[in-house]
Scaffold this motif. Sequence first.
Motif, PDB file in Angstrom:
ATOM      1  N   ILE A 326       0.893  -1.149   0.105  1.00 11.06           N
ATOM      2  CA  ILE A 326       0.009  -0.017   0.125  1.00 11.06           C
ATOM      3  C   ILE A 326       0.873   1.317  -0.107  1.00 11.06           C
ATOM      4  O   ILE A 326       1.749   1.342   0.755  1.00 11.06           O
ATOM      5  N   THR A 327       0.653   2.235  -0.827  1.00 10.17           N
ATOM      6  CA  THR A 327       1.251   3.226  -1.023  1.00 10.17           C
ATOM      7  C   THR A 327       0.348   4.499  -0.589  1.00 10.17           C
ATOM      8  O   THR A 327      -0.507   4.757  -1.597  1.00 10.17           O
ATOM      9  N   PRO A 328       0.644   5.496   0.117  1.00 12.76           N
ATOM     10  CA  PRO A 328      -0.479   6.599   0.088  1.00 12.76           C
ATOM     11  C   PRO A 328      -0.024   7.613  -1.102  1.00 12.76           C
ATOM     12  O   PRO A 328       1.245   7.891  -1.455  1.00 12.76           O
ATOM     13  N   ASN A 329      -1.212   8.270  -1.411  1.00 15.08           N
ATOM     14  CA  ASN A 329      -0.901   9.223  -2.552  1.00 15.08           C
ATOM     15  C   ASN A 329      -1.121  10.536  -1.834  1.00 15.08           C
ATOM     16  O   ASN A 329      -1.632  10.771  -0.663  1.00 15.08           O
ATOM     17  N   ALA A 330      -1.069  11.756  -2.536  1.00 10.71           N
ATOM     18  CA  ALA A 330      -1.045  13.137  -1.706  1.00 10.71           C
ATOM     19  C   ALA A 330      -2.418  13.615  -1.926  1.00 10.71           C
ATOM     20  O   ALA A 330      -2.817  14.521  -1.062  1.00 10.71           O
ATOM     21  N   ASP A 331      -3.455  12.687  -2.663  1.00  9.75           N
ATOM     22  CA  ASP A 331      -4.726  13.342  -2.823  1.00  9.75           C
ATOM     23  C   ASP A 331      -5.788  12.659  -2.041  1.00  9.75           C
ATOM     24  O   ASP A 331      -6.943  12.694  -2.107  1.00  9.75           O
ATOM     25  N   GLY A 332      -5.427  11.891  -0.802  1.00 13.15           N
ATOM     26  CA  GLY A 332      -6.296  11.372   0.125  1.00 13.15           C
ATOM     27  C   GLY A 332      -6.766  10.002  -0.556  1.00 13.15           C
ATOM     28  O   GLY A 332      -8.211   9.456   0.041  1.00 13.15           O
ATOM     29  N   THR A 333      -6.004   9.398  -1.198  1.00  5.99           N
ATOM     30  CA  THR A 333      -6.218   8.142  -1.570  1.00  5.99           C
ATOM     31  C   THR A 333      -5.043   7.116  -1.308  1.00  5.99           C
ATOM     32  O   THR A 333      -3.868   7.758  -1.268  1.00  5.99           O
ATOM     33  N   VAL A 334      -5.059   6.000  -1.424  1.00  3.47           N
ATOM     34  CA  VAL A 334      -3.929   5.046  -1.648  1.00  3.47           C
ATOM     35  C   VAL A 334      -3.849   3.941  -2.780  1.00  3.47           C
ATOM     36  O   VAL A 334      -5.127   3.779  -3.174  1.00  3.47           O
ATOM     37  N   PHE A 335      -2.896   3.677  -3.144  1.00  4.86           N
ATOM     38  CA  PHE A 335      -2.603   2.725  -4.189  1.00  4.86           C
ATOM     39  C   PHE A 335      -2.283   1.216  -3.535  1.00  4.86           C
ATOM     40  O   PHE A 335      -1.464   1.192  -2.863  1.00  4.86           O
ATOM     41  N   ALA A 336      -3.180   0.485  -3.891  1.00  3.11           N
ATOM     42  CA  ALA A 336      -2.910  -0.998  -3.292  1.00  3.11           C
ATOM     43  C   ALA A 336      -2.631  -1.764  -4.491  1.00  3.11           C
ATOM     44  O   ALA A 336      -3.337  -1.745  -5.520  1.00  3.11           O
ATOM     45  N   THR A 337      -1.808  -2.758  -4.155  1.00  2.00           N
ATOM     46  CA  THR A 337      -1.316  -3.259  -5.335  1.00  2.00           C
ATOM     47  C   THR A 337      -0.716  -4.945  -4.969  1.00  2.00           C
ATOM     48  O   THR A 337      -0.629  -4.963  -3.501  1.00  2.00           O
ATOM     49  N   GLY A 338      -0.793  -5.861  -5.554  1.00  2.00           N
ATOM     50  CA  GLY A 338      -0.250  -7.319  -5.259  1.00  2.00           C
ATOM     51  C   GLY A 338      -0.091  -8.316  -6.243  1.00  2.00           C
ATOM     52  O   GLY A 338      -0.568  -7.679  -7.369  1.00  2.00           O
ATOM     53  N   PHE A 339       0.338  -9.399  -5.939  1.00  2.38           N
ATOM     54  CA  PHE A 339       0.162 -10.746  -6.747  1.00  2.38           C
ATOM     55  C   PHE A 339      -0.444 -11.748  -6.259  1.00  2.38           C
ATOM     56  O   PHE A 339      -0.655 -11.826  -5.205  1.00  2.38           O
ATOM     57  N   ILE A 340      -1.053 -12.455  -7.195  1.00  3.65           N
ATOM     58  CA  ILE A 340      -1.851 -13.658  -6.951  1.00  3.65           C
ATOM     59  C   ILE A 340      -1.206 -14.860  -7.572  1.00  3.65           C
ATOM     60  O   ILE A 340      -1.116 -14.590  -8.690  1.00  3.65           O
TER      61      ILE A 340
END
Length: 552
Positions: A326-340
């Motif tokens: 999870i990486t926080p963005n500057a605009d009040g959102t977070v970027f969530a990423t992963g592998f399956i």
Amino acid sequence: MAWTRAILYSVLSSYFWHPSSAEYVWPDEQIDELERLLFEQDSPFDPPGGNIASFVSGCTGFAGGPGGSGGRSFGAEWLRNAYHDMSTADVTAGTGGLDASIVFEMDRPENVGQAFSESLSFLGAAYTTRSSMSDMFAMGAVMAVGQCSNGNIIIPFRAGRVDATGPGPSGVPQPQEDLATHTATFAKQGFNVSEMITLVACGHTIGGVHGVDFPEIVPNPPNTGTDNTVTFDATTNDFDNSVAKQFVANVSQNPLAFGQNETTRSDFRIFNADGGKVISQMAESENYFLSTCNALLERMINTVPRSVKLTDILHPYTVKPRNLFITPNADGTVFATGFIRIINTTVDATKSQVLIHPTSRSGKLLPVTTGIRNNRLTASCSYPNCGPDFIYYQFNTTISAKDGISSFTVEIVDDASGKTIVYENGGSGFPFSDAIQPVFSLSNQSVITVDKVDYTQLNITALVLNAEDFSDVSLIVPQPLNTTAPLSPWIQDKVKMKPLNKIPGTEYTLYSGTWQGKVPTNTHPFDIVATGQKSTVSSLFNTWDNVPQIFN
Ligand code: HEM
Ligand SMILES: *[C@@H]1O[C@H](CO)[C@@H](O)[C@H](O)[C@H]1NC(C)=O
Ligand SMILES: *[C@@H]1O[C@H](CO)[C@@H](O)[C@H](O)[C@H]1NC(C)=O
Ligand SMILES: *[C@@H]1O[C@H](CO)[C@@H](O)[C@H](O)[C@H]1NC(C)=O
Ligand SMILES: *[C@@H]1O[C@H](CO)[C@@H](O)[C@H](O)[C@H]1NC(C)=O
Ligand SMILES: *[C@@H]1O[C@H](CO)[C@@H](O)[C@H](O)[C@H]1NC(C)=O
Ligand SMILES: *[C@@H]1O[C@H](CO)[C@@H](O)[C@H](O)[C@H]1NC(C)=O
Ligand SMILES: *[C@@H]1O[C@H](CO)[C@@H](O)[C@H](O)[C@H]1NC(C)=O
Ligand SMILES: *[C@@H]1O[C@H](CO)[C@@H](O)[C@H](O)[C@H]1NC(C)=O
């Protein structure tokens, strides 16, 4: 390096890996790391310890083979290592067995040779808080036999062995001992005479006797440059019944059966202990040889102190998450990423769709996101029959920090048939929490020099949700308690992290902390843990591979 490959015996297929309906619930601290090491051998994510099975590829690994330049076989060494570690068990008393005590016993005459230090150096690289040394020694034997038999023997693997903290009793069988002594020693280990014969033949089908270590058995260097090795049979890199066939046919190859020194002909005495019945049966039938070896080697690696409870036989997860960030963005959102990671028979790489259904912190369904197959990423076992192939799908999604994320489910849609399967991880979805996460893009590792001494620094920035709930946020890097011991329990080397700032428009606070270790550093996966009166939240077993390196 040349070796012949055994042909496949389809009769044995019932011993091979099969998909299981008993699904694990992820994460499982006792299973996950060992499952990865065992089944995801050839993996795109470079794991601690590397691809362990590759070290015994072709049975010998890069040792060159007993007849080759090195005169050694890592596969043979890993099997001998497991037997010697186990062989001082007393099953009646419920003590000893596979407990890695061998690492403290290498200077004993009964443990002569490089096999034990070499096994420790390769398998020790995978030793962590989630993979005991004794589990790695057992897994090493499983992989060695898998490679040496070209997948004809897949020993089922259970986890949960507990490491000894010091040496155990002596008593490994030695070739100059008489049959009565060997019979008694094997009985103590839980093997009767038939089983003793079988197990010795199963061990002595690969590798050989090194004259440098046993000059009284192999006195005349037959082959200098190979540690004066004489192999047990003519197919030393193949786990097959030729050791039994040659014995029954009186071929004088095996130095422990027909060597010039009668005192050390222990294989001769043992193979004849029942009048030659069992060894003849093993010589007559390769299938019998392989199936009895499989059963007895399984019992061998599962011989553990009575207080130790092993898990069920490990099988691969059908669907297993990896690298959830999870990486926080500057605009009040977070970027969530992963592998399956998905078993290749569950998903069709060309025709299936993989959909990720994230759930917010409060349990609300968030927009679906599609997993994209990453063509470069596949993993598989290194030898036949040991497990499935895996395909990886990557996903990402941007979520409002207000919603946050708690978990997701994985839906696999077969585009051709329209059939859909949803993987819910036992019902609650796969946990993916923004309560506490390392932020890898803001973290780094580097080497610094202070007073001419090199230190590895691990600088981690983490985000913590509702930081006011926690009195302590720590970065933990497990380290060996005794750095000079060949094997040591871990201590939790803990560094308090400091709050930096709250991310505007969110309830996340960034924390940072620096862990420092003297080079060479034990880069054990690290934990981040926040504790408070109400709760404890954590992000566990994070690999250093994901932390960018800064070169000064
Ligand atoms: C009475 C019982 C046994 C005796 C006296 C015995 C003795 C020996 C000796 C003297 C060697 C030569 C080691 C070297 O030169 O490096 C050897 C090698 C070996 N033994 Fe045994 N052994 C016994 C049982 C077993 C069992 C039960 C197993 C495993 C199931 C086993 C597995 C091996 C293997 C794989 C090697 C080859 C090692 C290499 O090439 O590096 N042994 N054994
Ligand atoms: C050893 O045990 C096995 C399995 O219980 C049995 O089939 C075999 O007959 C036994 N052998 C001897 C010599 O007692
Ligand atoms: C035969 O082996 C025994 C036991 O290791 C040893 O004491 C003896 O010296 C050896 N004999 C020869 C001729 O090497
Ligand atoms: C091997 O030697 C033994 C003992 O000398 C003998 O009884 C047996 O017939 C021999 N086997 C073969 C296949 O030559
Ligand atoms: C899955 O992997 C196995 C093992 O390597 C392979 O034999 C099989 O062809 C693969 N199946 C598919 C559908 O890709
Ligand atoms: C997110 O995934 C999409 C495809 O699903 C891809 O095009 C994009 O590059 C990814 N973004 C990042 C930052 O990984
Ligand atoms: C390294 O990481 C630390 C802690 O996360 C951060 O404060 C620092 O700015 C980073 N340094 C570089 C060069 O990225
Ligand atoms: C890591 O953190 C330490 C302590 O704050 C700092 O001195 C060092 O410069 C950081 N390393 C990097 C590469 O930024
Ligand atoms: C640490 O290990 C060394 C080497 O095995 C041993 O000599 C020493 O006593 C151990 N120290 C402690 C405190 O156990």
